[in-house]
Design an enzyme around this catalytic site. Sequence first.
Site, mmCIF file in Angstrom:
data_model
loop_
_atom_site.group_PDB
_atom_site.id
_atom_site.type_symbol
_atom_site.label_atom_id
_atom_site.label_comp_id
_atom_site.label_asym_id
_atom_site.label_seq_id
_atom_site.Cartn_x
_atom_site.Cartn_y
_atom_site.Cartn_z
ATOM 1 N N CYS B 399 0.872 -1.217 0.083
ATOM 2 C CA CYS B 399 0.035 -0.054 0.155
ATOM 3 C C CYS B 399 0.917 1.344 0.157
ATOM 4 O O CYS B 399 0.568 2.195 -0.362
ATOM 5 C CB CYS B 399 -0.953 0.093 1.148
ATOM 6 S SG CYS B 399 -0.251 -0.028 2.799
ATOM 7 N N HIS B 443 -2.431 0.597 6.921
ATOM 8 C CA HIS B 443 -2.752 0.835 5.646
ATOM 9 C C HIS B 443 -2.382 2.339 5.224
ATOM 10 O O HIS B 443 -2.159 3.300 6.080
ATOM 11 C CB HIS B 443 -4.272 0.757 5.310
ATOM 12 C CG HIS B 443 -4.676 0.741 3.755
ATOM 13 N ND1 HIS B 443 -3.954 -0.096 3.030
ATOM 14 C CD2 HIS B 443 -5.482 1.275 3.224
ATOM 15 C CE1 HIS B 443 -4.417 0.080 1.881
ATOM 16 N NE2 HIS B 443 -5.373 1.072 1.869
ATOM 17 N N ASP B 460 -8.154 5.498 -2.788
ATOM 18 C CA ASP B 460 -7.243 4.267 -2.389
ATOM 19 C C ASP B 460 -6.723 3.319 -3.423
ATOM 20 O O ASP B 460 -7.499 2.570 -3.980
ATOM 21 C CB ASP B 460 -8.134 3.471 -1.474
ATOM 22 C CG ASP B 460 -7.284 2.219 -0.638
ATOM 23 O OD1 ASP B 460 -5.892 2.302 -0.970
ATOM 24 O OD2 ASP B 460 -7.649 1.881 0.254
#
Lengths: 316, 650
Positions: B399, B443, B460
């Site tokens: 991520c 994250h 995202d």
Amino acid sequence: MLPFRKQLRGWWLRRLPLEAICQLGQRRIYLLPTRFGLSLLLVAAAVWVGALNYAVSLAYVLAFWVLGLLLVAVLMAYRQLAGLQLQVVPAEGVFVGQSAECRLQLRNPSDLIRQLQLQSEHGGELVSCTLAAMQEQPLAIALLLQKRGWHAYPAIRLWSTAPFGLIRAFAWWRPDASLLAYPLPLPDREHQDCHHENGRGRNHGDDEEDFSHLGEYRQGDTPRQIAWSVLARRDVLASKRFASQPRGQALHQLAWQDYPALLDLESRLSRLCWRVLQCEKAGQHYRLQLPGRVVEPQPGQRELALAALAEFRLPT
Amino acid sequence: MSFSLFRQGEMAVLLALGLVMLPLFLHLPVWLPGLVLAMLLLRGILQQRQHGLPSLWLLLPLLGLSVCGLWLNLNTLIGREGGAALLILLLGFKSFEARQLRDWQVLLALGFFLTAIPLLFDQSPLSALWLVVSLLVLTWAMLRLSGCAVQTPAKVAVQALALSLPLMLVLFVVMPRLPGPLWSMPHEQHQAATGLSDSMEPGSISQLVQHNEPAFSVVFDGPAPAPEQLYWRIMIFDDFDGRRWQNVGGLSRETVRLQGGERIRYRLTGKPTRSRLPLLDYPLAAPPGGGLEPGHLLKLANDQEDVLRISAESLVGSHYQSELSRSDQDFYRRLPPGNPASRQLALQWRSQGGDGIGFVREALLHFRLGGFAYTLSPPLLEGDNSIDAFMFSTRQGFCEHYASAFAFMARAAGIPSRVVSGYQGGQFNPLGHFWQVRSTDAHAWVEVWLAERGEWLRVDPTAAVAPERVRQDPVRSIPALQTQLPVLGRQVPAWVLQVQQGWQAAGFAWQQWVVGYDATRQLSLYRWLGLGDVVDTAAVMRALLCGAVLVCLPLLWWWRRHPERLPLQQGRMLLERALLRQGMVILPSDGPLDMLNKARKLPTPAYAQLKQLLKEYAAMRYQQAACSPQQTRLWLRRVRHFCADLTRRK
């Protein structure tokens, strides 16, 4: 220490009722933390403050648990004394200057094991005892008697710090009993009434002697003197006393008037006392003559004569 | 060393102190508790041999020496560690000074204080267990030391602690708690902080993910949002130096309007890291004790590291509207030189997409279809053009790589953007009815500012590459994680999962009701019990009165309890009952011989056994001097066996 502590305690003790028998209950058991208990309380407080400050939940648990333990210790200490039965046992007289025994009987009416300590109000020797379940135990507290006459039992303090040593449970008891102090025997060579017949006392049980009465067992009595039938029937140790008056033996007169008027009261009594003892030792018959009181030969004369001397007061 | 040694009160105290000190091995330099333990042992040997104690002139220099060692090792004599170390040292030396009962009692009282020290470091259920053990041993030592006639000190210790347990519970619940500390403690910095770090570079989150530690737990009032909506924001990174994203605090103030979305109320329990706790995006207001700093992030007022519980309210799925001045927009577009290919690609997307939203669409399309892979162990990116290398050659990342690349591209295309780090998702625990968020859920994502709407939009990019990452557990979505994580973290059979959840639920309950029982929780309990709306004197008095009833019940039971029967009486009673079951009536007036006579019809082996038992009974009962309590207990045990056999045979 408090300045008037002794006076205060004396005043408070005099207000206690006199009892020959007493059972300790909640009205007379006092509970105070010992020094150890106080320090543990302090520890609990410190841990609590720490817990408060650092928000440590488990430290709260510790602090409160210790506090709870202290409270349970209070109950357990109370139980050490609660229900205990105390009883006076009549004591024998002693001579002035001797240490008398205040005799007591303790009874534990429950299944708990009790651990006690006793002391008289004047301090002195500390008596410890452990009472098993349902046990009775005689105890004696020594007391030094300095003056002739009757002395009340001192107030007695019982306490126990068992089982943790954190809390002291204590109770005061004023036994309703007295001790008699006989005058101090002083040898009186001028009036030697009795002739030691080779040291033979009347207690040696001559065959020719006649049975007189049953008396309390005294140390030194021979097995032959013991009244075994009485022991079997009533479980009491008694001794046979014999009237051993050899015919024609003189009756000794132990009289107040034997002494010059100048001699003071206590000296006279001490000398008379010595003479009474001499006669008793030799097994002689005697009559004690005091102003206002005469002790004739009779069963238990020794005690009567000594008591008369102990209690004697000049008639006014 | 035999156990009977500890019948001596002094030995029992030394043993108790040694036991209580054991957990400190975990929290202090090992030589300290080791030294003190050796001292206690030596003291015990001296006691055992009736040896004299060393003089003060020897002890004082030694004490000075060890305090110096302590100072050199810890650099402090106060605070949690310094204080604890000093206390145990003093305790060790005090033991060499203990001669009378009073000294030993002081030691024992200090032992109780010592029990509190490990609790400052650790409040797990295991510590609680050790606390109970310590208390038991100390109480036992206290009984031994008082030298009383209790035959079974261990039993009395257990009894006393059990009787004081309800009182402890009532006081624990009822006694008022403080909302804050009375005084603050010097802070200890040398603890490694876990959680998200205050900068982001490749590898910073993927390392964290591998730990699989619980990060925080949440209870929602009402239904929980869908997992893909659970974005827990902690920190914003607004500056990129070509390799690392960090927070330089460029935005001094911000006016935010939240529009639309669903109101969600929840309670979150977690340990703040650098005064930060995560909040669900986007919080409506700051919970008490904290404030919202620019970027709508929670910053706590005081710098504490204990577990906190906060109530918060957030709007889920709302629009984060905020005006950015021209200078602020420039700030969010700053980039270091380098990565020419990526810049070019970004400008291309911008021209294709038109406005900001069009750019985002183009970019996400590229991430989804451009052959990118989601992995925990991507190839290393080296050199100055790390973004170029990622976008055009390796195309593998976690991520942090995607967030970093996306934010870079947006900035290159002239769109203000920032990287947000936090947690995404969480696991629902059906036993404890709470959500557990773990470090695996860490994250990073991006927020871009759309000029046309005046709004920060959450993007995202990882979801575009691996949509399952935000819809379910990262452990299941990343195959690599399953092999790298410890056994318990992998995809596991259902029963293991259940045990795991049960353990977590227990931990949650422990955390909520024991460790985290604070002023607010106390207040809510008071309200729930109807004791009062505030924890004031009257309410505490009411609670204590109610509690007193609860406390007195076990005490009353103990007080009135039928006194324990003596073994001989009990054995006789058992025999009577057993024989009655065989049809033989034993009267209370029957002696052992009568009993035997009535039991003639028993089978021969049983009769012989009974005869032996009764013979011993008669011996013990009528020659009491000859039997010990232990003998009678052994006899009772055999009677029990005999009775059980007799009944079974029938």
